[in-house]
Design a protein around this motif. Structure first.
Motif, mmCIF file in Angstrom:
data_model
loop_
_atom_site.group_PDB
_atom_site.id
_atom_site.type_symbol
_atom_site.label_atom_id
_atom_site.label_comp_id
_atom_site.label_asym_id
_atom_site.label_seq_id
_atom_site.Cartn_x
_atom_site.Cartn_y
_atom_site.Cartn_z
ATOM 1 N N LYS A 192 0.823 -1.210 0.000
ATOM 2 C CA LYS A 192 0.000 0.000 0.000
ATOM 3 C C LYS A 192 0.858 1.262 0.000
ATOM 4 N N GLN A 193 2.124 1.082 0.382
ATOM 5 C CA GLN A 193 3.058 2.208 0.367
ATOM 6 C C GLN A 193 4.461 1.676 0.103
ATOM 7 N N ILE A 194 5.194 2.374 -0.790
ATOM 8 C CA ILE A 194 6.574 1.976 -1.104
ATOM 9 C C ILE A 194 7.500 3.108 -0.674
ATOM 10 N N VAL A 195 8.539 2.756 0.063
ATOM 11 C CA VAL A 195 9.565 3.724 0.467
ATOM 12 C C VAL A 195 10.784 3.431 -0.409
ATOM 13 N N ILE A 196 11.151 4.411 -1.229
ATOM 14 C CA ILE A 196 12.175 4.114 -2.250
ATOM 15 C C ILE A 196 12.997 5.365 -2.566
ATOM 16 N N GLY A 197 14.220 5.146 -3.043
ATOM 17 C CA GLY A 197 15.098 6.271 -3.392
ATOM 18 C C GLY A 197 14.725 6.909 -4.710
ATOM 19 N N TYR A 198 15.055 8.197 -4.836
ATOM 20 C CA TYR A 198 14.742 8.944 -6.061
ATOM 21 C C TYR A 198 15.428 8.325 -7.277
ATOM 22 N N ASP A 199 16.546 7.596 -7.032
ATOM 23 C CA ASP A 199 17.332 7.054 -8.147
ATOM 24 C C ASP A 199 17.053 5.572 -8.384
ATOM 25 N N HIS A 200 15.963 5.052 -7.824
ATOM 26 C CA HIS A 200 15.646 3.619 -7.968
ATOM 27 C C HIS A 200 15.219 3.313 -9.412
ATOM 28 N N HIS A 201 15.819 2.270 -9.987
ATOM 29 C CA HIS A 201 15.437 1.811 -11.332
ATOM 30 C C HIS A 201 15.013 0.356 -11.249
ATOM 31 N N PHE A 202 14.061 -0.018 -12.068
ATOM 32 C CA PHE A 202 13.538 -1.385 -11.986
ATOM 33 C C PHE A 202 12.984 -1.811 -13.337
ATOM 34 N N GLY A 203 12.636 -3.112 -13.419
ATOM 35 C CA GLY A 203 12.106 -3.646 -14.669
ATOM 36 C C GLY A 203 13.228 -4.021 -15.625
ATOM 37 N N LYS A 204 12.852 -4.605 -16.756
ATOM 38 C CA LYS A 204 13.833 -5.077 -17.750
ATOM 39 C C LYS A 204 14.795 -3.960 -18.129
ATOM 40 N N ASN A 205 16.099 -4.279 -18.104
ATOM 41 C CA ASN A 205 17.170 -3.308 -18.387
ATOM 42 C C ASN A 205 17.126 -2.084 -17.465
ATOM 43 N N SER A 233 14.842 -0.077 -16.871
ATOM 44 C CA SER A 233 14.384 1.030 -17.717
ATOM 45 C C SER A 233 13.396 1.972 -17.029
ATOM 46 N N ALA A 234 12.733 1.508 -15.959
ATOM 47 C CA ALA A 234 11.729 2.354 -15.294
ATOM 48 C C ALA A 234 12.348 3.040 -14.080
ATOM 49 N N ASN A 235 11.797 4.220 -13.756
ATOM 50 C CA ASN A 235 12.324 4.983 -12.618
ATOM 51 C C ASN A 235 11.198 5.414 -11.676
ATOM 52 N N ILE A 236 11.511 6.289 -10.743
ATOM 53 C CA ILE A 236 10.524 6.670 -9.726
ATOM 54 C C ILE A 236 9.313 7.384 -10.331
ATOM 55 N N THR A 237 9.512 8.099 -11.434
ATOM 56 C CA THR A 237 8.379 8.760 -12.109
ATOM 57 C C THR A 237 7.400 7.708 -12.620
ATOM 58 N N ASP A 238 7.947 6.632 -13.227
ATOM 59 C CA ASP A 238 7.094 5.530 -13.696
ATOM 60 C C ASP A 238 6.386 4.860 -12.515
ATOM 61 N N LEU A 239 7.121 4.703 -11.421
ATOM 62 C CA LEU A 239 6.542 4.055 -10.239
ATOM 63 C C LEU A 239 5.349 4.858 -9.721
ATOM 64 N N LYS A 240 5.461 6.182 -9.763
ATOM 65 C CA LYS A 240 4.353 7.043 -9.300
ATOM 66 C C LYS A 240 3.138 6.901 -10.211
#
Length: 302
Positions: free
Chosen positions: A108-121, A123-130
């Motif tokens: 229900k809530q994710i605590v994560i760094g501004y520079d977190h990247h995830f997904g294949k290669n 490619s996704a960042n905190i903006t995508d996560l939001k």
């Protein structure tokens, strides 16, 4: 196995779980308590570099078992260890969020760094996560740039300190004593012949970082009793040893502990490993080491 209760989740390697990490974990636990959620860490193992680059040289501050144990001592209720594979690395960002964070964990809530990247290669960042957060109804709590810097710098500094034998410096970054976990195995019995019997420690996790060769003041809990001692890491050059070993001489202790699993904490480095001209010279030095170790132990027990 994870419960289906609502969770506050943070994601990361959390190697060392040092004072920088502890700040983030405290934030996760506080948010969870305020909402009545479960505080959770999602961590990956093996380290991605071990899988994608087949890099066996990487050394970690904790084994995966030690990492889980430490995370729980800092208030994390569930540690989810995802096996890092090439298939996992190929998960799209949306599948990762939907399948793991939402469906599996009920985040229900994710605590994560501004520079977190995830997904294949990655490619996704905190903006995508939001954006995913709006879609799947969870919130994103961003960790500040300074807190992220503290985490990155501390891990590097700790490894450097340990590789130089500076365990007291490493301990100041960790906020606890660096430790190893291993099984007591039979050695060559050399220590016994010079009245310094030792417990030989076997560590099966080849990726665990071991401090540089030398003699250290250590402590362990054996049968609910705190026992101090001195540890030698090295090749035993005085007797032309070739393989690196970890041996501990415990003070005022004379029990059979073969096959026991011990957690041994590093307190201070006494000296580098040396080659002595004979066993008598080695024995003389070990007596000096024992005196120096005893003097140090008195300072922390006073």
């Amino acid at each position: 196995m994870t419960s289906n209760l609502a969770k506050v989740t943070t994601i990361g390697t959390f190697d060392g779980i040092h004072i920088g990490h502890q700040k983030i974990l405290k934030q996760v636990v506080q948010l969870a308590e305020a909402k009545g959620y479960i505080p959770v860490v999602l961590t990956l193992f093996p380290h991605p570099r071990m899988v994608l680059q087949k890099d066996d040289s990487i050394k970690l501050l904790n084994t995966i078992e030690e990492r889980i144990e430490l995370l729980k001592t800092f208030g994390i209720k569930e540690v989810i260890v995802k096996k890092f594979t090439k298939e996992f690395a190929n998960l799209s960002a949306q599948d990762y969020v939907k399948q793991i964070l939402v469906d599996e964990l009920n985040t229900k809530q994710i605590v994560i760094g501004y520079d977190h990247h995830f997904g294949k290669n990655r490619s996704a960042n905190i903006t995508d996560l939001k954006e995913f957060a709006k879609l799947y109804d969870f919130k994103v709590e961003e960790i500040s740039a300074q807190d992220i810097k503290d985490v990155t710098v501390s891990s590097t500094k700790i490894r450097t300190a340990l590789n130089q034998g500076e365990v007291d410096l490493a301990n100041s970054y960790l906020g606890y004593n660096f430790f190893i976990t291993g099984t007591v195995i039979k050695g060559k019995g050399l220590g016994r012949t010079i009245n310094f019997p030792t417990a030989n420690i076997n560590i099966t996790a080849t990726y665990k970082l071991i401090p540089s060769d030398g003699v250290y003041v250590v402590k362990s809990k054996i049968e609910d009793r705190t026992v101090f001692g001195m540890m030698n890491i090295g090749t035993n050059p005085t007797v032309n040893g070739k393989t690196r070993s970890i041996e501990v001489h415990f003070f005022n202790f004379n029990k059979d502990i073969y096959n026991s699993e011990l957690k041994i904490e590093f307190l201070k480095r006494l000296r580098s490993e040396e080659k002595f001209k004979n066993l008598e010279a080695l024995k003389t030095q070990l007596k000096k080491d024992m005196e120096n170790a005893s003097d140090y132990i008195k300072t922390i027990n006073d």
